[in-house]
Scaffold this active site. Structure first.
Site, mmCIF file in Angstrom:
data_model
loop_
_atom_site.group_PDB
_atom_site.id
_atom_site.type_symbol
_atom_site.label_atom_id
_atom_site.label_comp_id
_atom_site.label_asym_id
_atom_site.label_seq_id
_atom_site.Cartn_x
_atom_site.Cartn_y
_atom_site.Cartn_z
ATOM 1 N N ASN A 190 0.867 -1.186 0.000
ATOM 2 C CA ASN A 190 0.000 0.000 0.000
ATOM 3 C C ASN A 190 0.902 1.234 0.000
ATOM 4 O OD1 ASN A 190 -1.813 2.052 0.492
ATOM 5 N ND2 ASN A 190 -2.300 1.418 2.593
ATOM 6 N N TRP A 191 1.013 1.855 -1.166
ATOM 7 C CA TRP A 191 1.934 2.995 -1.299
ATOM 8 C C TRP A 191 1.346 4.272 -0.686
ATOM 9 C CZ3 TRP A 191 3.956 2.647 -7.103
ATOM 10 C CH2 TRP A 191 4.626 1.418 -7.255
ATOM 11 N N LYS A 192 0.075 4.238 -0.343
ATOM 12 C CA LYS A 192 -0.604 5.425 0.222
ATOM 13 C C LYS A 192 -0.410 6.631 -0.711
ATOM 14 C CE LYS A 192 0.075 3.398 4.729
ATOM 15 N NZ LYS A 192 0.170 3.586 6.162
ATOM 16 N N HIS B 202 -9.343 1.085 4.938
ATOM 17 C CA HIS B 202 -8.055 1.252 5.628
ATOM 18 C C HIS B 202 -8.262 2.156 6.844
ATOM 19 C CE1 HIS B 202 -3.947 2.442 6.462
ATOM 20 N NE2 HIS B 202 -3.592 1.340 5.827
ATOM 21 N N GLU C 165 -6.656 4.531 7.944
ATOM 22 C CA GLU C 165 -6.466 5.963 7.686
ATOM 23 C C GLU C 165 -7.721 6.582 7.091
ATOM 24 O OE1 GLU C 165 -2.813 5.569 5.501
ATOM 25 O OE2 GLU C 165 -1.797 4.952 7.347
ATOM 26 N N GLU D 256 -5.248 -5.197 10.685
ATOM 27 C CA GLU D 256 -4.249 -4.155 10.857
ATOM 28 C C GLU D 256 -4.506 -3.418 12.167
ATOM 29 O OE1 GLU D 256 -2.382 -2.952 6.918
ATOM 30 O OE2 GLU D 256 -4.158 -1.720 7.149
ATOM 31 N N GLY E 25 2.435 2.102 10.707
ATOM 32 C CA GLY E 25 3.347 3.233 10.523
ATOM 33 C C GLY E 25 4.057 3.653 11.799
ATOM 34 N N SER F 166 3.594 -2.343 10.289
ATOM 35 C CA SER F 166 5.054 -2.323 10.463
ATOM 36 C C SER F 166 5.722 -3.642 10.077
ATOM 37 C CB SER F 166 5.412 -1.909 11.895
ATOM 38 O OG SER F 166 4.930 -0.590 12.157
ATOM 39 N N GLY G 78 2.810 -1.153 4.309
ATOM 40 C CA GLY G 78 2.810 0.283 4.012
ATOM 41 C C GLY G 78 4.213 0.783 3.763
ATOM 42 N N GLY G 79 4.845 1.309 4.799
ATOM 43 C CA GLY G 79 6.150 1.964 4.663
ATOM 44 C C GLY G 79 7.186 1.146 3.901
HETATM 45 C C1 PEP Z 1 -0.703 0.043 6.150
HETATM 46 O O1 PEP Z 1 -0.821 1.222 5.954
HETATM 47 O O2 PEP Z 1 -1.566 -0.733 5.707
HETATM 48 C C2 PEP Z 1 0.449 -0.411 6.898
HETATM 49 C C3 PEP Z 1 0.412 -1.621 7.366
HETATM 50 O O3 PEP Z 1 1.472 0.475 7.074
HETATM 51 P P1 PEP Z 1 2.925 0.170 7.711
HETATM 52 O O4 PEP Z 1 3.429 -1.104 7.074
HETATM 53 O O5 PEP Z 1 3.767 1.345 7.355
HETATM 54 O O6 PEP Z 1 2.716 0.003 9.172
#
Ligand code: PEP
Length: 264
Positions: free
Chosen positions: A12-14, A99, A101, A171, A177, A217, A238-239
């Site tokens: 997920n590049w957001k 998500h 967010e 999640e 994040g 993470s 994500g990251g």
């Molecule tokens: C996400 O946004 O779905 C996520 C899991 O982010 P991160 O891996 O950065 O925690």
């Protein structure tokens, strides 16, 4: 006994990167690293404006293409929104729904996510429905209650024959994040709860086919411990998905778990 579901690693590049050329370069590096075929399923979810460019990069590769959101209506006066048919038209296979967010940052409700889920399935997109508790909810011992409410709401009315085609992503909001990954045991306990809910709702055979990813993470060095858990079927990343080397490291960890014979 091997489990009857593949691992799915999705990035997920957001709202990143902010240049088309960088999105193309990232997709190219992921494509080249994954190679022409993959037992582990892989998908990337770039910002909507780069979907078409990334789709061109991924042509003839086994990597799926996901959007990060969609609207539930098929078309019309919904300024700023995207319809499922548009996502299909630019090459999407998947769409992330609900998500955290969007749930917690933008007030998206289970009811809206449910409408989006139906719209996604209607056009043939694979929905990745996100669930997860906040830190205060976990600390108050309410994790399962929150998951149950989110499952009841976002999967309301889902026909059993369609349920196996839905991907869920557990999640925990406190792990997204933040660098605070859930321990394999914490994550497995939540995934086992989700699997039990699925079995009660749709029957054991269907529940055993639903991919339930973990997200929060995930990095190359913690991925294997999570993916080895029996009810964790992949990762929503994500990251670490913004760095091709890190993302490919997670794919590699998944391949190693898969090759160890726990999956097919
Ligand atoms: C996400 O946004 O779905 C996520 C899991 O982010 P991160 O891996 O950065 O925690």
């Amino acid at each position: 006994m091997p489990l009857n579901r593949p691992l799915l690693i999705a990035g997920n590049w957001k709202m990143n990167p902010t240049l088309r050329a960088d999105a193309v370069a990232l997709a190219t590096a992921v494509r080249d690293g994954v190679g022409p075929e993959s037992t582990v399923h892989v998908a990337v979810c770039p910002p909507a404006v780069y979907l078409e460019a990334v789709d061109a990069v991924l042509e003839n590769s086994p990597i799926g293409l996901g959007a990060q959101n969609m609207h539930w209506e098929p078309s019309g006066a919904y300024t700023g929104e995207l319809a499922g048919a548009m996502l299909i038209d630019v090459g999407c296979t998947h769409v992330i729904l609900g998500h955290s967010e969007r749930r917690h940052g933008l007030g998206e409700t289970d009811e809206q996510i449910n409408q989006k889920l139906r719209a996604a399935l209607a056009v043939g997109l694979i929905p990745i429905v996100c669930l997860g508790e906040r830190l205060a909810e976990r600390e108050a011992g309410r994790t399962e209650q929150i998951l149950e409410t989110q499952l009841n709401g976002s999967l309301a009315g889902l026909e059993p024959e369609r349920a196996a085609g839905v991907v869920l992503a557990y999640e925990p909001v406190w792990a997204i994040g933040t660098g605070k990954v859930a321990s394999p045991d914490q994550a497995q306990a939540a995934h086992a709860f989700i699997r039990r809910w699925l079995a009660e709702r749709f029957g054991a055979a269907i529940a055993s086919r639903v991919i339930v990813q973990y997200g929060g993470s995930v990095k190359p060095d913690n991925a294997a411990g999570l993916l080895e858990q029996p009810d964790i079927d992949g990762a929503l990343v994500g990251g670490a998905s913004l760095n091709a080397g890190d993302f490919l490291g997670i794919v590699q960890a998944a391949r190693a778990v898969s090759a160890a014979g726990k999956r097919h």
